[in-house]
Design a protein around this motif. Sequence first.
Motif, mmCIF file in Angstrom:
data_model
loop_
_atom_site.group_PDB
_atom_site.id
_atom_site.type_symbol
_atom_site.label_atom_id
_atom_site.label_comp_id
_atom_site.label_asym_id
_atom_site.label_seq_id
_atom_site.Cartn_x
_atom_site.Cartn_y
_atom_site.Cartn_z
ATOM 1 N N GLU A 198 32.847 31.043 21.011
ATOM 2 C CA GLU A 198 32.340 31.560 22.279
ATOM 3 C C GLU A 198 33.335 31.315 23.408
ATOM 4 O OE1 GLU A 198 30.522 30.015 20.028
ATOM 5 O OE2 GLU A 198 28.878 31.399 19.632
ATOM 6 N N ILE A 199 33.943 30.136 23.412
ATOM 7 C CA ILE A 199 34.936 29.812 24.446
ATOM 8 C C ILE A 199 36.149 30.736 24.313
ATOM 9 C CG2 ILE A 199 36.511 28.027 25.298
ATOM 10 C CD1 ILE A 199 34.307 25.985 24.330
ATOM 11 N N ALA A 200 36.603 30.964 23.095
ATOM 12 C CA ALA A 200 37.745 31.863 22.872
ATOM 13 C C ALA A 200 37.416 33.279 23.326
ATOM 14 C CB ALA A 200 38.150 31.844 21.399
ATOM 15 N N ARG A 201 36.202 33.737 23.019
ATOM 16 C CA ARG A 201 35.791 35.077 23.453
ATOM 17 C C ARG A 201 35.763 35.163 24.974
ATOM 18 N NH1 ARG A 201 30.355 35.295 20.252
ATOM 19 N NH2 ARG A 201 29.930 37.174 21.485
ATOM 20 N N LEU A 202 35.224 34.145 25.631
ATOM 21 C CA LEU A 202 35.203 34.129 27.101
ATOM 22 C C LEU A 202 36.614 34.206 27.666
ATOM 23 C CD1 LEU A 202 32.498 31.473 28.044
ATOM 24 C CD2 LEU A 202 32.576 33.840 28.816
ATOM 25 N N HIS A 203 37.500 33.367 27.158
ATOM 26 C CA HIS A 203 38.878 33.355 27.668
ATOM 27 C C HIS A 203 39.585 34.687 27.427
ATOM 28 C CE1 HIS A 203 39.166 29.344 29.264
ATOM 29 N NE2 HIS A 203 38.670 28.836 28.152
ATOM 30 N N ALA A 204 39.315 35.312 26.301
ATOM 31 C CA ALA A 204 39.935 36.617 26.027
ATOM 32 C C ALA A 204 39.482 37.650 27.054
ATOM 33 C CB ALA A 204 39.591 37.077 24.607
ATOM 34 N N TRP A 205 38.187 37.670 27.373
ATOM 35 C CA TRP A 205 37.684 38.619 28.372
ATOM 36 C C TRP A 205 38.199 38.281 29.766
ATOM 37 C CZ3 TRP A 205 35.992 43.214 27.420
ATOM 38 C CH2 TRP A 205 35.336 43.508 26.228
ATOM 39 N N ILE A 206 38.276 37.004 30.090
ATOM 40 C CA ILE A 206 38.790 36.604 31.409
ATOM 41 C C ILE A 206 40.217 37.116 31.590
ATOM 42 C CG2 ILE A 206 39.543 34.600 32.773
ATOM 43 C CD1 ILE A 206 37.015 33.128 31.573
ATOM 44 N N LYS A 207 40.977 37.098 30.524
ATOM 45 C CA LYS A 207 42.359 37.596 30.571
ATOM 46 C C LYS A 207 42.406 39.125 30.610
ATOM 47 C CE LYS A 207 46.714 37.293 28.118
ATOM 48 N NZ LYS A 207 47.426 36.783 26.952
ATOM 49 N N GLU A 208 41.511 39.778 29.871
ATOM 50 C CA GLU A 208 41.566 41.221 29.676
ATOM 51 C C GLU A 208 40.910 42.042 30.792
ATOM 52 O OE1 GLU A 208 40.019 44.327 26.221
ATOM 53 O OE2 GLU A 208 40.163 42.193 25.767
ATOM 54 N N VAL A 209 39.808 41.565 31.326
ATOM 55 C CA VAL A 209 39.026 42.360 32.272
ATOM 56 C C VAL A 209 39.802 42.760 33.529
ATOM 57 C CG1 VAL A 209 37.011 42.286 33.826
ATOM 58 C CG2 VAL A 209 36.766 41.696 31.410
ATOM 59 N N PRO A 210 40.549 41.868 34.168
ATOM 60 C CA PRO A 210 41.241 42.293 35.397
ATOM 61 C C PRO A 210 42.141 43.511 35.206
ATOM 62 C CG PRO A 210 41.214 39.913 35.280
ATOM 63 C CD PRO A 210 40.689 40.419 33.957
ATOM 64 N N SER A 211 42.944 43.536 34.160
ATOM 65 C CA SER A 211 43.840 44.684 33.959
ATOM 66 C C SER A 211 43.058 45.931 33.574
ATOM 67 C CB SER A 211 44.910 44.361 32.922
ATOM 68 O OG SER A 211 44.324 44.058 31.683
ATOM 69 N N LYS A 212 42.009 45.767 32.799
ATOM 70 C CA LYS A 212 41.200 46.927 32.405
ATOM 71 C C LYS A 212 40.478 47.526 33.603
ATOM 72 C CE LYS A 212 39.879 47.127 27.960
ATOM 73 N NZ LYS A 212 39.079 47.083 26.802
ATOM 74 N N LEU A 213 40.004 46.679 34.507
ATOM 75 C CA LEU A 213 39.272 47.177 35.670
ATOM 76 C C LEU A 213 40.198 47.948 36.610
ATOM 77 C CD1 LEU A 213 36.266 46.936 36.429
ATOM 78 C CD2 LEU A 213 36.956 45.240 38.114
ATOM 79 N N GLN A 214 41.460 47.574 36.655
ATOM 80 C CA GLN A 214 42.419 48.255 37.530
ATOM 81 C C GLN A 214 42.663 49.698 37.112
ATOM 82 O OE1 GLN A 214 45.815 45.647 37.433
ATOM 83 N NE2 GLN A 214 44.966 44.293 38.993
ATOM 84 N N ALA A 215 42.260 50.070 35.927
ATOM 85 C CA ALA A 215 42.436 51.449 35.457
ATOM 86 C C ALA A 215 41.469 52.412 36.148
ATOM 87 C CB ALA A 215 42.246 51.517 33.948
ATOM 88 N N PHE A 216 40.472 51.864 36.842
ATOM 89 C CA PHE A 216 39.461 52.689 37.510
ATOM 90 C C PHE A 216 39.726 52.757 39.007
ATOM 91 C CE2 PHE A 216 37.288 50.868 33.809
ATOM 92 C CZ PHE A 216 36.763 52.004 33.214
ATOM 93 N N GLU A 217 39.427 53.901 39.588
ATOM 94 C CA GLU A 217 39.463 54.060 41.037
ATOM 95 C C GLU A 217 38.153 53.529 41.616
ATOM 96 O OE1 GLU A 217 42.037 55.247 42.809
ATOM 97 O OE2 GLU A 217 43.218 55.553 40.989
#
Length: 150
Positions: free
Chosen positions: A4-23
Amino acid sequence: MKDEIARLHAWIKEVPSKLQAFEEPELALRPQPGKWSKKEILGHLCDSALTNLQRFVRAQHEPLPYKVLTYNQDQWVERMNYRNLPSGHILNLWVVLNKQVAEVIANIPDERLLHSCRIADGSWVTLDWLVTDYVDHMEHHLNQIFRPFE
């Protein structure tokens, strides 16, 4: 809890760049009446983090069985005004809260993960179950944001 901790850290790393793809307008758009926008979904995940931080701490120390706190999700999303906040503000809040969630989870002693908790429907679960459910819930909503057509 390592998974669960690894999954959380992966999303914490991934979400910011993925969100920037949206206007910003796309993030604020509600897909249909009564449905949350992408910003509101992310905001709901902030509310979930706030609520679950309390649950994860209280379930370790309050008299057992711990009665799980509930909240009105729609009211929280509305009162927190996520639809009108800049997405960067919501994202920063989500990242910080989930870093803290990961920290709290990482420091729960194994024996406390077995503490009994009573959820709203009257079911009995463990703190371990609550933690796993939190991460599963978060991933479900993040997939709504990033993979809405899968």
